[in-house]
Design a protein around this motif. Structure first.
Motif, PDB file in Angstrom:
ATOM      1  N   ILE A  25       0.836  -1.267   0.016  1.00 48.21           N
ATOM      2  CA  ILE A  25       0.053   0.133   0.131  1.00 48.21           C
ATOM      3  C   ILE A  25       1.015   1.195   0.058  1.00 48.21           C
ATOM      4  O   ILE A  25       0.667   2.280  -0.546  1.00 48.21           O
ATOM      5  CB  ILE A  25      -1.000   0.065   0.957  1.00 48.21           C
ATOM      6  N   LEU A  26       2.127   1.071   0.749  1.00 51.83           N
ATOM      7  CA  LEU A  26       2.854   2.228   0.497  1.00 51.83           C
ATOM      8  C   LEU A  26       3.499   2.533  -0.797  1.00 51.83           C
ATOM      9  O   LEU A  26       3.494   3.703  -1.363  1.00 51.83           O
ATOM     10  CB  LEU A  26       4.179   2.139   1.382  1.00 51.83           C
ATOM     11  N   THR A  29       0.827   4.031  -3.071  1.00 55.90           N
ATOM     12  CA  THR A  29       0.570   5.377  -2.368  1.00 55.90           C
ATOM     13  C   THR A  29       1.652   6.201  -3.292  1.00 55.90           C
ATOM     14  O   THR A  29       1.489   7.680  -3.539  1.00 55.90           O
ATOM     15  CB  THR A  29       0.661   5.769  -0.872  1.00 55.90           C
ATOM     16  N   ARG A  30       2.966   5.696  -3.205  1.00 50.71           N
ATOM     17  CA  ARG A  30       3.798   6.567  -3.669  1.00 50.71           C
ATOM     18  C   ARG A  30       3.668   6.688  -5.299  1.00 50.71           C
ATOM     19  O   ARG A  30       3.852   7.847  -5.929  1.00 50.71           O
ATOM     20  CB  ARG A  30       5.132   5.710  -3.701  1.00 50.71           C
ATOM     21  N   VAL A  32       0.624   7.009  -6.833  1.00 57.81           N
ATOM     22  CA  VAL A  32      -0.192   8.195  -6.732  1.00 57.81           C
ATOM     23  C   VAL A  32       0.326   9.606  -6.391  1.00 57.81           C
ATOM     24  O   VAL A  32       0.074  10.323  -7.161  1.00 57.81           O
ATOM     25  CB  VAL A  32      -1.429   7.862  -5.724  1.00 57.81           C
ATOM     26  N   SER A  33       1.261   9.577  -5.594  1.00 58.51           N
ATOM     27  CA  SER A  33       1.701  10.791  -5.284  1.00 58.51           C
ATOM     28  C   SER A  33       2.862  11.318  -6.168  1.00 58.51           C
ATOM     29  O   SER A  33       2.869  12.609  -6.350  1.00 58.51           O
ATOM     30  CB  SER A  33       2.600  10.825  -3.944  1.00 58.51           C
ATOM     31  N   HIS A  62      -5.945  10.653  -0.600  1.00 63.07           N
ATOM     32  CA  HIS A  62      -4.595   9.922  -0.569  1.00 63.07           C
ATOM     33  C   HIS A  62      -4.256   8.870   0.501  1.00 63.07           C
ATOM     34  O   HIS A  62      -3.683   7.865   0.526  1.00 63.07           O
ATOM     35  CB  HIS A  62      -3.501  10.719  -0.615  1.00 63.07           C
ATOM     36  N   VAL A  63      -4.642   9.297   1.841  1.00 61.81           N
ATOM     37  CA  VAL A  63      -4.526   8.311   2.953  1.00 61.81           C
ATOM     38  C   VAL A  63      -5.970   8.744   3.905  1.00 61.81           C
ATOM     39  O   VAL A  63      -6.435   9.608   3.760  1.00 61.81           O
ATOM     40  CB  VAL A  63      -3.287   8.879   3.737  1.00 61.81           C
ATOM     41  N   TRP A  76       9.460  11.166  -1.518  1.00 65.02           N
ATOM     42  CA  TRP A  76       9.714   9.657  -1.692  1.00 65.02           C
ATOM     43  C   TRP A  76      11.255   9.553  -2.067  1.00 65.02           C
ATOM     44  O   TRP A  76      11.806   9.686  -2.916  1.00 65.02           O
ATOM     45  CB  TRP A  76       8.663   9.218  -2.978  1.00 65.02           C
ATOM     46  N   TRP A 148       9.613   6.766   2.957  1.00 64.53           N
ATOM     47  CA  TRP A 148       8.653   7.770   2.692  1.00 64.53           C
ATOM     48  C   TRP A 148       8.932   8.853   3.970  1.00 64.53           C
ATOM     49  O   TRP A 148       9.024   8.444   5.172  1.00 64.53           O
ATOM     50  CB  TRP A 148       7.189   7.356   3.008  1.00 64.53           C
ATOM     51  N   LYS A 195      -7.895   5.826  -5.334  1.00 62.15           N
ATOM     52  CA  LYS A 195      -7.645   5.881  -3.799  1.00 62.15           C
ATOM     53  C   LYS A 195      -6.809   4.419  -3.444  1.00 62.15           C
ATOM     54  O   LYS A 195      -7.111   3.422  -3.935  1.00 62.15           O
ATOM     55  CB  LYS A 195      -8.800   5.697  -3.038  1.00 62.15           C
ATOM     56  N   PRO A 196      -5.618   4.683  -2.809  1.00 58.76           N
ATOM     57  CA  PRO A 196      -4.811   3.471  -2.648  1.00 58.76           C
ATOM     58  C   PRO A 196      -5.522   2.478  -1.841  1.00 58.76           C
ATOM     59  O   PRO A 196      -5.476   1.353  -1.958  1.00 58.76           O
ATOM     60  CB  PRO A 196      -3.652   4.013  -1.609  1.00 58.76           C
TER      61      PRO A 196
END
Length: 436
Positions: A25-26, A29-30, A32-33, A62-63, A76, A148, A195-196
């Motif tokens: 999931i990290l 998220t990376r 997406v970011s 995002h979170v 990142w 992160w 959405k992660p």
């Protein structure tokens, strides 16, 4: 019901899923970011801090369960080609800089609540760094190459934006040696707009473990279950492995994922309960080998601080044990002198989230929480009431109003740099009382 001869396979795949979940999931998220905005055409780089000067609102996805006390900067890191330099200026407010490794372990925090607000220079190194650290630099030795960084800077309103920008302008990473600040995506990628938390739930086991296998390259986990990592190779889970497509493994996919969702649906309620407020497990952020807790936090509060930085009591029910409902009216009553106790530079807030996805709830005044920086109306005896309800209260109480929306909701009480009496339970948060 699972067949008897599949019990071991199920347990192996489930254990691997729990272990790998935070890393996957990290990574989602990376992606997406770092994905450039379609509208703004921003080109984003690794090893760079991206700053915001706006607090999270109901559009932030995002979170889950974002805080509304601080503006975020995030970066990142990729330390596979070299180290980074970070210079921290003298700080006049709460500014914490947290480094999370590829598995979300948060064992390195500098700034407020870490090594203090005084100026300092750091060398950020990865697992392969063998050089001598330059004189007058403090080494932050991270166990993984992918990391992160989350910077939380308190902001005191719109008039404070320029002061925050000044701090942010002095917080930047610089390459050291062969390190680079690289563009990951040169153009907007629609496949990285999601959405992660939803994306990871919809990944097949093959997709999930393919991402995980790639992450294992250059990102050793110092808390890894080495015997199980070796065992999981049987299923194609491991560095350089290809996840198996065997029928007996694929047949367990739905059960593995549903069991995980069931195990983590309780949210961050692993510790004590006081007045129906659930205190998270004290090992948050410093998980070591508690892989289920690590996965639970990754699903329900990715990037959470250790309790030394912030205590996060949460509540889903009123004083009678009934679920909090946006169609009802509630009150949190603080007796005079009984607001959350904090150390210098600390602060507190009560934030409201929807109980379905745990995002902020849109409302007519765009208020998502109440905090110690708000000018709250006191009662005649010096006590303070926070009103949680859908409809606007009388004008004199609007300052104390936390709009609830129309659906089920939950609350998180954040106490940053909290005093010991909060951790021990000597200080107790008030009940959430339904009012007629």
């Amino acid at each position: 019901m699972m067949a008897i001869n599949n019990k071991k396979i199920f347990q192996d795949i489930y254990d691997a899923y729990v272990y790998a979940y935070p890393a996957v999931i990290l990574e989602l998220t990376r992606r997406v970011s770092l994905n450039p905005s379609k509208d703004e055409k921003k080109i984003l780089k690794t090893n760079t801090l991206f700053h915001t000067t706006e607090l999270a609102d109901a559009s932030f996805k995002h979170v889950v369960a974002p805080n509304i006390d601080t503006v975020y900067s995030q970066g990142w890191l990729d330390l596979s080609k070299g180290a980074l330099i970070l210079e921290k200026p003298d700080l006049d407010r709460y500014v914490s800089i947290a480094f999370l490794d590829a598995y979300t372990n948060c064992e390195n925090i500098i700034g407020t609540g870490g090594d203090g607000n005084q100026a300092a220079r750091y060398l950020i190194t990865g697992p392969d760094f063998t050089e001598e650290v330059p004189k007058d630099y403090r080494q932050i030795a991270l166990p993984t190459n992918k990391n992160w960084v989350i910077v939380r800077t308190i902001i005191y309103g719109k008039d404070d934006v320029e002061a925050v920008k000044e701090i942010q302008s002095k917080l930047q990473f610089k390459p050291y040696g062969n390190a680079k600040q690289e563009i990951v995506y040169t153009s907007h990628h629609p496949e990285f707009v999601y959405k992660p938390i939803e994306k990871i739930t919809n990944l097949s086991l093959e997709e999930f473990f393919t991402i995980f296998n790639e992450l294992l390259e250059g990102n050793p986990d110092k808390y890894a279950p080495k015997d199980k990592l070796e065992q999981w190779k049987t299923y194609g889970i491991g560095k350089g492995e290809v996840f198996t497509s065997k029928k007996e493994v694929r047949a367990l996919e739905a059960e593995v994922k549903q069991t995980f969702l069931d195990e983590t649906n309780r949210g961050l309620k692993e510790g004590n309960k006081i007045n129906n407020w659930s205190y998270p497990n004290s090992a948050i952020g410093i998980y070591k080998t508690d892989y289920l807790l690590r996965a639970n936090v990754a699903r329900n509060g990715l990037g959470a601080n250790p309790v030394t930085m912030c205590v996060y009591p949460s509540i889903y029910t009123d004083e009678k044990g009934n679920p909090l409902d946006g169609k009802k009216r509630y009150q949190i009553h603080f007796e005079k002198g009984q607001l959350p106790p904090m150390h210098e530079n600390g602060f507190w807030s009560v934030t409201l989230y929807d109980s379905k996805e745990r995002y902020l709830v849109e409302n007519e005044i765009h208020r998502y929480g109440i905090n110690d920086r708000d000018v709250l109306k006191e009662n005649a005896d010096g006590s303070i009431d926070i009103l949680i309800q859908q409809e606007r209260p009388e004008a004199e109480f609007v300052t104390n109003w936390l709009p609830s929306g129309k659906e089920a909701f939950n609350l998180v009480l954040r106490i940053y740099l909290t005093r010991e009496e909060v951790i021990t339970g000597q200080w107790k948060p008030p009940v959430v009382r339904e009012i007629q």
